[in-house]
Design an enzyme around this catalytic site. Sequence first.
Site, PDB file in Angstrom:
ATOM      1  N   ASP A  13       0.850  -1.198   0.000  1.00  8.80           N
ATOM      2  CA  ASP A  13       0.000   0.000   0.000  1.00  8.80           C
ATOM      3  C   ASP A  13       0.888   1.251   0.000  1.00  8.80           C
ATOM      4  OD1 ASP A  13      -2.188   1.637   0.136  1.00  8.80           O
ATOM      5  OD2 ASP A  13      -3.003   0.785   1.973  1.00  8.80           O
ATOM      6  N   CYS A  56      -5.740   4.211  -4.102  1.00 10.09           N
ATOM      7  CA  CYS A  56      -6.091   2.890  -3.575  1.00 10.09           C
ATOM      8  C   CYS A  56      -7.318   2.273  -4.231  1.00 10.09           C
ATOM      9  CB  CYS A  56      -6.331   2.979  -2.075  1.00 10.09           C
ATOM     10  SG  CYS A  56      -4.951   3.635  -1.124  1.00 10.09           S
ATOM     11  N   LYS A 109      -6.369  -5.253   3.127  1.00 14.66           N
ATOM     12  CA  LYS A 109      -7.187  -4.079   2.828  1.00 14.66           C
ATOM     13  C   LYS A 109      -8.063  -4.333   1.598  1.00 14.66           C
ATOM     14  CE  LYS A 109      -6.553   0.741   1.340  1.00 14.66           C
ATOM     15  NZ  LYS A 109      -5.586   1.840   1.268  1.00 14.66           N
ATOM     16  N   HIS A 111     -11.344  -2.187   0.502  1.00 17.54           N
ATOM     17  CA  HIS A 111     -11.617  -0.848  -0.045  1.00 17.54           C
ATOM     18  C   HIS A 111     -12.521  -0.870  -1.283  1.00 17.54           C
ATOM     19  CE1 HIS A 111      -9.502   3.322   0.532  1.00 17.54           C
ATOM     20  NE2 HIS A 111     -10.783   3.333   0.816  1.00 17.54           N
ATOM     21  N   HIS A 211       1.208   2.481   3.997  1.00 15.99           N
ATOM     22  CA  HIS A 211       0.218   3.552   4.089  1.00 15.99           C
ATOM     23  C   HIS A 211       0.342   4.300   5.416  1.00 15.99           C
ATOM     24  CE1 HIS A 211      -3.661   5.599   4.051  1.00 15.99           C
ATOM     25  NE2 HIS A 211      -3.847   5.191   2.802  1.00 15.99           N
ATOM     26  N   ASP A 263      -0.075  -0.664  -5.034  1.00 17.22           N
ATOM     27  CA  ASP A 263      -1.355  -0.176  -5.550  1.00 17.22           C
ATOM     28  C   ASP A 263      -1.254   1.201  -6.182  1.00 17.22           C
ATOM     29  OD1 ASP A 263      -0.957   1.219  -3.167  1.00 17.22           O
ATOM     30  OD2 ASP A 263      -3.060   1.131  -2.559  1.00 17.22           O
ATOM     31  N   ASN A 264      -0.272   1.986  -5.773  1.00 17.98           N
ATOM     32  CA  ASN A 264      -0.117   3.324  -6.368  1.00 17.98           C
ATOM     33  C   ASN A 264       1.238   3.882  -5.973  1.00 17.98           C
ATOM     34  OD1 ASN A 264      -2.625   3.917  -4.030  1.00 17.98           O
ATOM     35  ND2 ASN A 264      -0.573   4.699  -3.652  1.00 17.98           N
TER      36      ASN A 264
END
Length: 441
Positions: A13, A56, A109, A111, A211, A263-264
Amino acid sequence: MTSKPNIVLIVADNLGWGELGCYGGGKLIRGAATPRIDALARSGMRLLNYNVESDCVPTRGALMTGRHPIRTGAFQSIPPGLPQGLTRAERTLAEVASDAGYATAHYGKWHLGDVPGRYPSDRGFDEWYGIPRTTDETQFTTSIGFDPAVAEIPYIMAGKRGEPSINVKVYDLAARRTIDEELVEKSKDFMRRNVRESKPFFLYLPLVHLHFPTLPHEDFDGASGMGEFADSLAEMDFRVGQIIDEIDALGLSEETLVIFCSDNGPEFRPPYRGTAGPWSGTYHTAMEGSLRVPFIARWPGRIPVDVNNQIVHVVDLMPTIAELIGGRLRDDCPIDGVSQLDFLTGRKPVSNREGFLFFIKDELRAVKWRDWKLHYVWEPYVNAGAKKLETPYLFHLIQDPKEETDILVRNTWVLGPMMKLVKAFKDSVKAFPNTPPGEPD
């Protein structure tokens, strides 16, 4: 021994391109070594041009569906209690794997929905444990003036297919420090159980690190001497190593595809700032530092040891894995991903895609094609104030990796193939209208 390969998909994350040692980070640059992930990279394929969505929710939705978030409506994070996530009309990667005979588990996670009907155990996973939304919420209960009457208390949850998902414990700052340890232990148990039952499995492990608030387990707190972010980077590396060790100990190495990615782009909030290495920008922008993240795939004997700069996109994971396991994709709507199985296994030297469109929410921000990048909106760093451009900016990403010098006026020929990508997408939307965010099931 199973007749079908196991799939282990680990998603970090907010891990930037430049954090890991194998991507130019590690101890000297980021304060913590990443020996386990670096070793994973040396045993498989490391992509330099793996691309994701802006943050995310959109990336996780794209991964689960093979469709760009603008189509599914899952293109932004929403506070608890408001409509969010993927509608039941979307077919998830877990549903594809389950229908193909796989045991499926989600630890981490999600989301993509926080109401009954949209939890992971409602969307193809046999079991799940983790957080329905995001880690920002660990700050809620210690925030000034927090009122549980108007803002939901965040929980770590759990559920099984066919049963209601339940709250397990409050997801606060203390739980933030221990959650990745829990996720890994549950993942190891899941793999052991399915080995005993000789059943192929799909393990989806979306870790919480890195994160914000980027807080390490007590075993790693202070270990790097470079602060909580570096400590957490070291912990994340250790957790990935635990999964690899378990796969190897179970004798599953040669029959298990392991994918590790992010994820990013990097975290941008101090004091937990990350880095995208040579690329500009962070997530929530259309810069390369947002689009490009680490991607490593290991499958001994099937995936060659390699490093390359071919374009691959997160939407490609769904059709790639579906082809590998004999899964069925939807045939009633556009699938934006393309299978990269022949590329990843070395049967084809180049990627099966040349480019893609990049949206933030419902706004087309950029088009990427071959080594070129066209920006319609200019936002070089998050919250800089997005500026719509009357004339787009064009960059050549090999000659200008930091996207600093617009060269459109001398290279207008590039607009041709890029505009064809845009037109094809717009035509598909006319034929198959996008799902608006918050759409009920």
